[in-house]
Design an enzyme around this catalytic site. Structure first.
Site, PDB file in Angstrom:
ATOM      1  N   CYS A   1      -3.874  -2.572   9.082  1.00 47.52           N
ATOM      2  CA  CYS A   1      -4.382  -1.763   7.800  1.00 47.52           C
ATOM      3  C   CYS A   1      -5.157  -0.522   8.180  1.00 47.52           C
ATOM      4  CB  CYS A   1      -4.951  -2.706   6.850  1.00 47.52           C
ATOM      5  SG  CYS A   1      -4.009  -3.979   5.963  1.00 47.52           S
TER       6      CYS A   1
ATOM      7  N   THR B   1       0.674  -1.306   0.077  1.00 45.61           N
ATOM      8  CA  THR B   1       0.019  -0.012   0.189  1.00 45.61           C
ATOM      9  C   THR B   1       0.706   1.145  -0.090  1.00 45.61           C
ATOM     10  OG1 THR B   1      -1.734  -1.220   1.145  1.00 45.61           O
ATOM     11  CG2 THR B   1      -1.821   1.156   1.382  1.00 45.61           C
TER      12      THR B   1
END
Length: 443
Positions: A271, A140
């Site tokens: 996350c 990410t």
């Protein structure tokens, strides 16, 4: 955390086919190892690379250091048939047709992303890869990283974010909601799509910026949903409503959906916290007032405090009662059930506040070894040790095993048989019949 979806399973492998790809995976952490094993399962020849020699040695022996259902079996099966291997040498990727970057990209408290490990990997790869190799970014990363990487490497680079849930990672890789491919070159996008041949899922082809932003947007929206229902939980308590029924009213609306509407001690994990911080930082840098996201993050911090308030009143009988010196037992330390991950766990955030208030904490979690250093909690390997002489129990992680505990025995062991269920997991009648005073959220 979200509901399991029912979809056709991916085909069991296609190693006999001529169109399999030679794939390299840089980084064998949670995403990298799952990706490597699953791509080998789909029939590709995969090499996983990691700078940690001890980890590579473990993986070569088929020892998987990650608690993830099905992953160990998959790794061992693919090691046995030769479709999966591990090394510390990036030179092993010289013949790779596709290389996945799965290195850590942690986010600082101010929302900036630490790309040092990512950039170091890119710099090393520039002298290793074949000129026709397609680089795929699964880490990410901030918007613009894919294009920046393509310039640095002088080759096609594609954004292909992962959407794996811990505890369901293998299932999610082989049965995804969607496959997002952010690329500027059609041939590179085609090669990435070929990685997933045999997987039944919609494929969204877009430009890299939309793919990168889409990952952040998805996780931040889930965080918004959880914060929303947790604020509704407090409102339900104030107004005499039942939050379970309020949430069920919402779930029955297909425009809202069923997932992420369960009250709890807050959202956490590896996350959602970092991606919400990163998205808020990106919005500030772009001059966009993303107040709704900032409020969701503030609501999440407030939820930790609310659980402590609930515990304080339950075990002392007063909202102003002192927790100093009281022994409290914690059931659950991981950020969610089905994993051993305690990163940014809301359970530990609540624990820190309880310890700050003077409570002495003992904790049990099926996924956490008693030798683990999970301060300020003393970890034990038996739930009865959590209850012994306790002034109250606090259930913080939704492990289904907790429903089956011998609650009558725990009540006999406790000094004050009181339980605060911060996940609304237990059956109130069964727990009260066992002798506990039962408190839960949103009522």
């Amino acid at each position: 955390m979200s509901d399991q979806h029912s979809r056709p399973a991916a085909r069991p492998g296609r190693s006999h086919r001529e169109d399999r790809l030679t794939v390299g995976v840089v980084g064998t952490g949670y995403v990298g190892l799952t990706s490597a094993a699953c791509l080998a399962h789909l029939g590709h020849r995969v090499t996983g690379v990691d700078i940690d020699a001890d980890k590579v040695a473990l993986l070569r022996r088929g020892e998987v250091p990650i608690a993830e259902p099905g992953l160990g079996e998959l790794v061992n099966a693919r090691l046995a048939d030769g479709s999966l291997s591990f090394t510390t040498d990036l030179a092993g990727l010289a013949t790779a047709e596709v290389v996945l970057l799965c290195v850590p990209t942690p986010v600082h408290s101010d929302g900036t992303t630490d790309l040092r490990a990512f950039d170091a990997a890119v710099e090393t790869l520039s002298d290793v890869l074949d000129r026709d190799c397609v680089v795929v970014i699964k880490s990410t990363v901030p918007v613009g990283t894919t294009e920046r990487t393509a310039r640095a490497l002088g080759r096609a680079t594609v954004s292909n974010p992962e959407f794996l849930r811990e505890g369901h990672a293998v299932h999610d890789f082989l049965n995804p909601d969607r496959i997002v491919i952010g690329a500027t070159e059609a041939t590179a996008a085609d090669r990435v799509a070929a990685l997933y041949e045999g997987v039944s899922a919609p494929v969204l082809r877009t430009e890299p910026a939309s793919s990168e932003l889409g990952k952040y947007a998805s996780n931040a929206f889930l965080a918004l949903k959880v914060s929303y229902v947790n604020v509704l939980t407090e409102l339900s308590e104030r107004l005499g409503a039942e939050v379970i029924d309020v949430a069920e009213t919402m779930r029955l609306d297909p425009r809202i959906g069923t997932a992420f509407l369960s009250p709890g001690p807050g959202w956490g994990g590896s996350c959602l916290p970092k991606d919400t911080r990163a998205l808020l930082h990106a919005a500030k840098q772009a001059g966009v007032d993303f107040a709704v996201l900032a409020d969701a993050m503030a609501a999440n911090r407030r939820q930790h405090e609310r659980v402590v308030e609930k515990v304080r009143e339950a075990v002392t009988g007063s909202p102003d009662g002192s927790l100093a010196g009281l022994r409290l037992g914690l059931l659950g330390l991981t950020f969610k059930a089905g994993t051993d991950d305690v990163r940014e766990s809301p359970a530990l955030a609540v624990a820190a506040l309880l310890a700050e208030a003077g409570a002495v904490l003992t904790g049990y979690d099926p996924g956490v070894d008693r030798t683990a250093d999970v301060r300020p909690v003393h970890v034990v390997d038996d739930p009865t040790l959590v209850a012994k002489d306790s002034a109250g129990l606090v259930l913080l992680t939704e492990w289904p095993q907790f429903r089956a505990l011998d609650w009558a025995q725990l009540a006999e062991l406790a000094d004050r048989p009181t339980v605060v269920d911060a996940r609304n997991l237990l059956e109130a009648e069964a727990v009260t019949r066992a002798g506990f005073a039962y408190h839960r959220l949103g009522r």
